[in-house]
Design a protein around this motif. Sequence first.
Motif, short mmCIF file in Angstrom:
data_model
loop_
_atom_site.label_atom_id
_atom_site.label_comp_id
_atom_site.label_asym_id
_atom_site.label_seq_id
_atom_site.Cartn_x
_atom_site.Cartn_y
_atom_site.Cartn_z
N CYS A 108 0.85 -1.20 0.00
CA CYS A 108 0.00 0.00 0.00
C CYS A 108 0.89 1.25 0.00
N GLY A 109 0.29 2.36 -0.45
CA GLY A 109 0.99 3.63 -0.38
C GLY A 109 0.80 4.27 0.99
N LEU A 110 1.50 5.39 1.21
CA LEU A 110 1.36 6.10 2.48
C LEU A 110 0.83 7.50 2.25
N LEU A 111 -0.05 7.90 3.16
CA LEU A 111 -0.53 9.27 3.19
C LEU A 111 0.15 9.87 4.42
N LEU A 112 1.13 10.72 4.18
CA LEU A 112 1.90 11.29 5.29
C LEU A 112 1.20 12.54 5.80
N ASP A 113 0.60 12.44 6.99
CA ASP A 113 -0.03 13.61 7.58
C ASP A 113 1.03 14.32 8.44
N VAL A 114 1.53 15.43 7.90
CA VAL A 114 2.65 16.13 8.54
C VAL A 114 2.20 16.74 9.87
N ASN A 115 0.95 17.21 9.91
CA ASN A 115 0.44 17.75 11.17
C ASN A 115 0.34 16.65 12.23
N ASN A 116 -0.09 15.45 11.82
CA ASN A 116 -0.17 14.35 12.77
C ASN A 116 1.21 13.98 13.31
N TYR A 150 3.70 15.98 13.64
CA TYR A 150 4.09 17.04 14.57
C TYR A 150 3.35 16.91 15.90
N VAL A 151 2.04 16.71 15.82
CA VAL A 151 1.21 16.60 17.03
C VAL A 151 1.70 15.44 17.90
N SER A 152 1.87 14.27 17.28
CA SER A 152 2.28 13.09 18.06
C SER A 152 3.71 13.24 18.57
N GLY A 210 7.08 13.16 22.62
CA GLY A 210 8.49 13.46 22.77
C GLY A 210 9.40 12.72 21.81
N PHE A 211 8.93 12.45 20.58
CA PHE A 211 9.89 11.88 19.61
C PHE A 211 10.26 12.94 18.57
N ASP A 212 11.21 12.59 17.71
CA ASP A 212 11.76 13.55 16.76
C ASP A 212 10.96 13.50 15.45
N ALA A 213 10.25 14.60 15.17
CA ALA A 213 9.37 14.63 13.99
C ALA A 213 10.17 14.47 12.70
N HIS A 214 11.36 15.07 12.64
CA HIS A 214 12.17 14.97 11.41
C HIS A 214 12.64 13.54 11.19
N GLY A 215 12.99 12.88 12.29
CA GLY A 215 13.42 11.48 12.20
C GLY A 215 12.30 10.59 11.67
N TYR A 216 11.08 10.91 12.09
CA TYR A 216 9.89 10.16 11.63
C TYR A 216 9.80 10.25 10.11
N ILE A 217 9.93 11.49 9.60
CA ILE A 217 9.78 11.69 8.16
C ILE A 217 10.93 11.02 7.40
N GLU A 218 12.12 11.06 7.99
CA GLU A 218 13.27 10.38 7.37
C GLU A 218 13.01 8.87 7.25
N ALA A 219 12.19 8.35 8.16
CA ALA A 219 11.97 6.89 8.19
C ALA A 219 10.91 6.44 7.19
N MET A 220 10.22 7.41 6.57
CA MET A 220 9.18 7.02 5.61
C MET A 220 9.82 6.54 4.31
N PRO A 221 9.39 5.39 3.78
CA PRO A 221 9.91 4.95 2.48
C PRO A 221 9.49 5.94 1.39
N ARG A 222 10.48 6.55 0.75
CA ARG A 222 10.24 7.69 -0.14
C ARG A 222 9.19 7.42 -1.23
N GLU A 223 9.36 6.29 -1.91
CA GLU A 223 8.49 6.02 -3.06
C GLU A 223 7.06 5.68 -2.65
N ALA A 224 6.86 5.35 -1.36
CA ALA A 224 5.51 4.95 -0.92
C ALA A 224 4.62 6.15 -0.62
N VAL A 225 5.23 7.31 -0.33
CA VAL A 225 4.41 8.47 0.06
C VAL A 225 3.81 9.12 -1.17
N GLN A 226 2.49 8.99 -1.30
CA GLN A 226 1.83 9.51 -2.50
C GLN A 226 0.93 10.70 -2.21
N GLU A 227 0.79 11.03 -0.95
CA GLU A 227 -0.06 12.17 -0.59
C GLU A 227 0.40 12.69 0.77
#
Lengths: 260, 297
Positions: B181-189, B191-193, B198-215
């Motif tokens: 399946c693809g991923l819908l990356l909710d950037v606000n979510n 940040y909120v979580s 207390g985790f690193d939001a940038h690290g979370y985004i780095e961990a997303m498989p690039r080609e899977a994020v379609q929205e």
Amino acid sequence: MPSLRELQGALAGSVLRNLDAPLAAAVRADGIAFDGRLQVYRNNTFSSLTAALKDSFPVVCQLVDERFFGYAAQEYIRADPPRAPRLAEYGADFADFLAGFEPVRHLAYLPDVARLEWAVNTAYHAADAPTLDPQRIAAVPQERYPLLTFTPHPPVQLFSSEFPADRVWQAHQPGGNLETKIDLSSGGCRLLIDRHDQDIRFLAVDAAGFALASALCDGHELQEAYEKAAAIDGAFDLIAALSTHLTRGTFTDFADPAGA
Amino acid sequence: MTAPTASPDAAARTADPIPARAGIGLRHQHYRAVTEGRPPVGWLEVHSENYFGGGRPLAFLEAARAHYPLSLHGVGLSLGTDGPLDRDHLARIKALIERVQPALVSEHVSWSTAGGIYLNDLLPLPYTEEALRVICEHVRETQDVLGRPILVENPSSYLQFAHSTIPEWDFVAEISRRTGCGLLLDVNNVYVSACNHGFDAHGYIEAMPREAVQEIHLAGHAVREIGDATLRIDDHGSAVCDAVWQLYAAALARLGPVPTLIEWDSNVPDLPVLVAEATTADGFLTKAAEARSAVAA
């Protein structure tokens, strides 16, 4: 460690009924107490479901005022939470709930207004379908009419009340007249509710006309439906009534067993 | 209530792809303004459940669909519930897909139903092997029934389960890896979580498989003080905050331009306010596209 199923049951119990014990141990304690965290979820559930009920029952909300409506909604949500993930379907039993809700026992007409709003809501969300072309009935030889049965157009709803629920409803629509006092003992109403060009319409019918429409919408043969109407009004004009239904599009299809 | 049947022109209409531009959530308050005013946004997204009937909502959706590519975003399938998937609900989604030909179909990494009761909220999963197995089975079943891949969206949450063993970003990425399946990356979510837990939001985004994020989703959130602590609540009720715009820029730097939705569901503003948010997002997307072509050149 709870299983996923146990955990989900425990969280639902905590959100709906404040049954916190089974869940509390499973939630990580850091900085904010368990109750403060759960309160966010409780608020999401109750406020969104209350808003959905308010969308479906705006007249009831005006009649009892918004704060009381919020209280009644909360009690209803606890007693009868949604069973399907579709908010347009939530509230089918709200009128019954109000009928047994002690604080509004003195408002005898209120459950009927809620039933009317539910009928309107159901008509609004019903599936699209073509209406029956009257020419198709005109093409059936008259001697076969008694055995015809009809399929109601999906939005069609039949509603009756011993109260003038329709006038209460009309007065509380945008632009309605709230100044006129409605005498609640001035007589009831019988309505055929449908949707035409996406707008909800009410057709007031008499007791015989209501009996005919109800019987036809329940799938009775035309002869049987007519007999029910004629039992109420010996002079019932079947041709006029049928013509009204065909012109308005009360039906989407018909069956002619002799012609099949 | 029955699901809509395919309209005759549905087959003739292709599922116009969603461009790497900003879109907006279509809400009933804006039906007329969108279908008649045709604001300059790249695409529209709606909550699937609001269009399972006929009448006015579906007529407006079809009118809007005639002018914009569409994404169907479900909030009721409850992919994370341990138990059978709601086949009836899935059939209605499928019928709506046939009718309006969306380019994207998405759901959530969360659950909403337990013991047959629907709580109308996107509730958090424990991040365990068991929950991963359950949600992956349901994503696969959904994709099989719909005959197409879906996207799943990372949640916002206000609590963490003590027995979680997998970081959320790995859990989300793993669903995509296991099911395709693809991923819908909710950037606000994110940040909120990240703030709430207390985790690193940038690290979370780095961990997303690039080609899977379609929205990507962007939205505003509320800030609530509870005692001495702060909890951020994803209420989609205000403008996107600066910190989320910055995180969005970082996400685009990593992912390149990705179709981006502005969600604003409570305290819904007038349409021009929503369109202005989309225009801001378009500015970020243009920069990301320029940066990409500069690298390519």
